[in-house]
Motif scaffolding. Structure first.
Motif, mmCIF file in Angstrom:
data_model
loop_
_atom_site.group_PDB
_atom_site.id
_atom_site.type_symbol
_atom_site.label_atom_id
_atom_site.label_comp_id
_atom_site.label_asym_id
_atom_site.label_seq_id
_atom_site.Cartn_x
_atom_site.Cartn_y
_atom_site.Cartn_z
ATOM 1 N N THR A 165 8.646 -2.499 1.249
ATOM 2 C CA THR A 165 8.237 -1.243 0.619
ATOM 3 C C THR A 165 9.230 -0.808 -0.441
ATOM 4 O OG1 THR A 165 7.156 -0.536 2.677
ATOM 5 C CG2 THR A 165 7.659 1.165 1.061
ATOM 6 N N SER A 166 10.524 -0.904 -0.137
ATOM 7 C CA SER A 166 11.549 -0.451 -1.072
ATOM 8 C C SER A 166 11.534 -1.257 -2.368
ATOM 9 C CB SER A 166 12.926 -0.548 -0.411
ATOM 10 O OG SER A 166 13.940 -0.149 -1.307
ATOM 11 N N VAL A 167 11.498 -2.580 -2.259
ATOM 12 C CA VAL A 167 11.491 -3.428 -3.456
ATOM 13 C C VAL A 167 10.213 -3.221 -4.255
ATOM 14 C CG1 VAL A 167 11.570 -5.799 -4.298
ATOM 15 C CG2 VAL A 167 13.013 -5.124 -2.382
ATOM 16 N N SER A 168 9.081 -3.174 -3.571
ATOM 17 C CA SER A 168 7.801 -2.970 -4.264
ATOM 18 C C SER A 168 7.755 -1.615 -4.951
ATOM 19 C CB SER A 168 6.643 -3.098 -3.268
ATOM 20 O OG SER A 168 6.617 -4.370 -2.656
ATOM 21 N N ARG A 169 8.272 -0.597 -4.283
ATOM 22 C CA ARG A 169 8.275 0.749 -4.867
ATOM 23 C C ARG A 169 9.098 0.794 -6.152
ATOM 24 N NH1 ARG A 169 10.762 3.340 -1.036
ATOM 25 N NH2 ARG A 169 12.711 3.780 -2.135
ATOM 26 N N GLY A 205 0.817 -1.211 0.000
ATOM 27 C CA GLY A 205 0.000 0.000 0.000
ATOM 28 C C GLY A 205 0.851 1.261 0.000
ATOM 29 N N ILE A 206 1.904 1.278 0.812
ATOM 30 C CA ILE A 206 2.797 2.441 0.845
ATOM 31 C C ILE A 206 3.482 2.620 -0.503
ATOM 32 C CG2 ILE A 206 4.909 3.373 1.880
ATOM 33 C CD1 ILE A 206 4.105 2.013 4.492
ATOM 34 N N ALA A 207 3.927 1.506 -1.095
ATOM 35 C CA ALA A 207 4.620 1.577 -2.395
ATOM 36 C C ALA A 207 3.685 2.112 -3.479
ATOM 37 C CB ALA A 207 5.149 0.196 -2.772
ATOM 38 N N LEU A 208 2.431 1.660 -3.481
ATOM 39 C CA LEU A 208 1.475 2.172 -4.466
ATOM 40 C C LEU A 208 1.189 3.652 -4.250
ATOM 41 C CD1 LEU A 208 -1.100 -0.774 -4.628
ATOM 42 C CD2 LEU A 208 0.509 -0.071 -6.411
ATOM 43 N N PHE A 209 1.076 4.063 -2.991
ATOM 44 C CA PHE A 209 0.835 5.474 -2.696
ATOM 45 C C PHE A 209 1.991 6.339 -3.199
ATOM 46 C CE2 PHE A 209 1.756 8.967 0.286
ATOM 47 C CZ PHE A 209 0.652 9.778 0.030
ATOM 48 N N LEU A 210 3.217 5.881 -2.947
ATOM 49 C CA LEU A 210 4.388 6.675 -3.324
ATOM 50 C C LEU A 210 4.585 6.750 -4.838
ATOM 51 C CD1 LEU A 210 6.975 5.505 -0.628
ATOM 52 C CD2 LEU A 210 5.668 7.635 -0.681
ATOM 53 N N VAL A 232 -6.523 1.164 -13.159
ATOM 54 C CA VAL A 232 -5.192 1.219 -13.777
ATOM 55 C C VAL A 232 -4.178 0.471 -12.918
ATOM 56 C CG1 VAL A 232 -3.281 2.748 -14.389
ATOM 57 C CG2 VAL A 232 -5.616 3.369 -15.025
ATOM 58 N N VAL A 233 -4.233 0.720 -11.617
ATOM 59 C CA VAL A 233 -3.318 0.034 -10.708
ATOM 60 C C VAL A 233 -3.563 -1.467 -10.739
ATOM 61 C CG1 VAL A 233 -2.726 -0.288 -8.275
ATOM 62 C CG2 VAL A 233 -2.987 2.025 -9.200
ATOM 63 N N ARG A 234 -4.821 -1.875 -10.700
ATOM 64 C CA ARG A 234 -5.157 -3.305 -10.638
ATOM 65 C C ARG A 234 -4.813 -4.030 -11.930
ATOM 66 N NH1 ARG A 234 -9.729 -5.973 -12.090
ATOM 67 N NH2 ARG A 234 -10.849 -4.002 -12.445
ATOM 68 N N MET A 235 -4.985 -3.366 -13.084
ATOM 69 C CA MET A 235 -4.795 -4.047 -14.364
ATOM 70 C C MET A 235 -3.368 -3.959 -14.893
ATOM 71 S SD MET A 235 -8.304 -3.303 -16.514
ATOM 72 C CE MET A 235 -8.048 -1.525 -16.562
ATOM 73 N N ALA A 256 9.490 8.498 1.183
ATOM 74 C CA ALA A 256 10.232 7.267 0.895
ATOM 75 C C ALA A 256 11.515 7.193 1.713
ATOM 76 C CB ALA A 256 10.561 7.194 -0.599
ATOM 77 N N VAL A 257 12.192 8.317 1.849
ATOM 78 C CA VAL A 257 13.410 8.351 2.668
ATOM 79 C C VAL A 257 13.084 8.031 4.115
ATOM 80 C CG1 VAL A 257 15.224 9.863 3.560
ATOM 81 C CG2 VAL A 257 14.609 9.957 1.144
#
Length: 323
Positions: free
Chosen positions: A194-198, A104-109, A222-225, A122-123
């Motif tokens: 979070t870092s890898v997903s981001r 969730g954090i990675a998608l938000f960022l 868009v995010v889901r597809m 992110a930092v």
């Protein structure tokens, strides 16, 4: 226009130099990979050689006994059943908590936050990875555990019929249980996931996103597809890196968890030792070969467990860097 004959030796020399450079680079890369494989194999061999004599002298079932007593070198009695249970429960609980939050954090960022906010945020998340384990352990024991006590009591009172929330072998008072350890581990592995997903979400081809938008997709669609399918293997890889950290975490778990003679209830409200914390707690007593070998045997099981976890993650990711 005729070719200058003097350029042919130069071209041949240039090709020869390029081939030599290619061969040197290939050799260096192969050697580097071989060194890593050899180091892992030597570690496994060392653990196995030191563990076998102790396992042979063991008077109880290594995989089935909950007893771990190495005080008498002539009568070793040690098993890993409880160690395995506490390690798996605490690590999986950490993963269940950290993966949804980290994704969730990675998608938000990457998809929602403006760049002016995304970079400092992110930092800030990455800085969690720099906090020493002992600090997390003290925070978990002194601050988090008392706060989680009412939550644990609520779960125990209302969901106690389910084995994970049944009565454990230690008192919930104080919160020094597998439940608390799992929450602390979740905070510790959150920056890795979070870092890898981001990073992998940020590599989603913009053409895919534009195509979904052209079809009238909403932001979530868009995010889901596009974003989530593209980053699936990256999320799995980050989750397994986090799980490896949780499986091997030592000091924080040792500080948070209350020890108990047996923890075999498979309840989140048990206490006990993980593989790593058990080995660390007895490090000062490694003076005789056979008792020391008992702890090395436990370390070998943890070593093998991490390999199995990474192999399963590789299969789940389909052997690809990007899904």
């Amino acid at each position: 226009m005729p070719t200058d004959p003097s350029t042919k030796p130069k071209a041949a020399a240039s090709r020869g130099s390029a081939l030599n450079a290619e061969w040197l680079f290939r050799s260096a890369a192969t050697t580097a990979g071989g060194v890593i494989v050899a180091a892992i194999a030597l570690i496994a061999l060392f653990l196995l050689v030191r563990a076998v004599p102790s396992i042979q002298a063991n008077e109880v079932g290594f995989f089935t006994s909950t007893e771990f007593n190495t005080s008498n070198a002539e009568h070793l009695r040690f098993g890993i059943k409880d160690l395995f249970m506490v390690t798996v429960l605490s690590s999986l609980m950490a993963l269940v908590i950290a993966v949804p939050i980290g994704v969730g954090i990675a998608l938000f960022l990457t998809q929602y936050a403006p760049k002016a906010l995304a970079r400092p945020f992110a930092v800030l998340v990455d800085l969690l990875a720099a906090v020493p384990s002992i600090v997390f352990g003290l925070w978990g024991f002194l601050v988090l555990a008392p706060k989680l006590e009412p939550v644990q009591r609520f779960l125990n009172d209302n969901l106690g019929w389910f084995f994970l929330f049944s009565d454990g072998n230690v008192s919930i008072s104080g919160g020094g249980t597998i439940f608390t350890a799992g929450v602390v581990l979740a905070v510790m592995i959150l920056p890795i996931i979070t870092s890898v997903s981001r990073e992998v979400f940020g590599l989603t081809p913009y053409a895919h996103i534009e195509a979904a938008q052209a079809l009238g997709a909403t932001k979530w669609e868009v995010v889901r597809m596009t974003v989530l399918p593209y980053g699936r293997s990256g999320v799995i890889a980050g989750s397994m890196l986090g799980l490896g950290r949780a499986l091997g975490e030592t000091i924080a778990v040792l500080v948070v968890l209350r020890t108990a003679a047996e923890a075999g209830n498979w309840s989140l409200f048990d206490g006990g030792y993980t593989f790593a914390s058990k080995i660390a707690s007895a490090a000062a007593e490694f003076s005789q070969p056979l008792p020391t070998g008992a702890y090395i045997a436990a370390g070998f099981v943890l070593f093998a467990l991490t390999f199995v976890v990474n192999a399963l993650a590789r299969l789940a990711a389909g052997g690809k860097v990007n899904g």
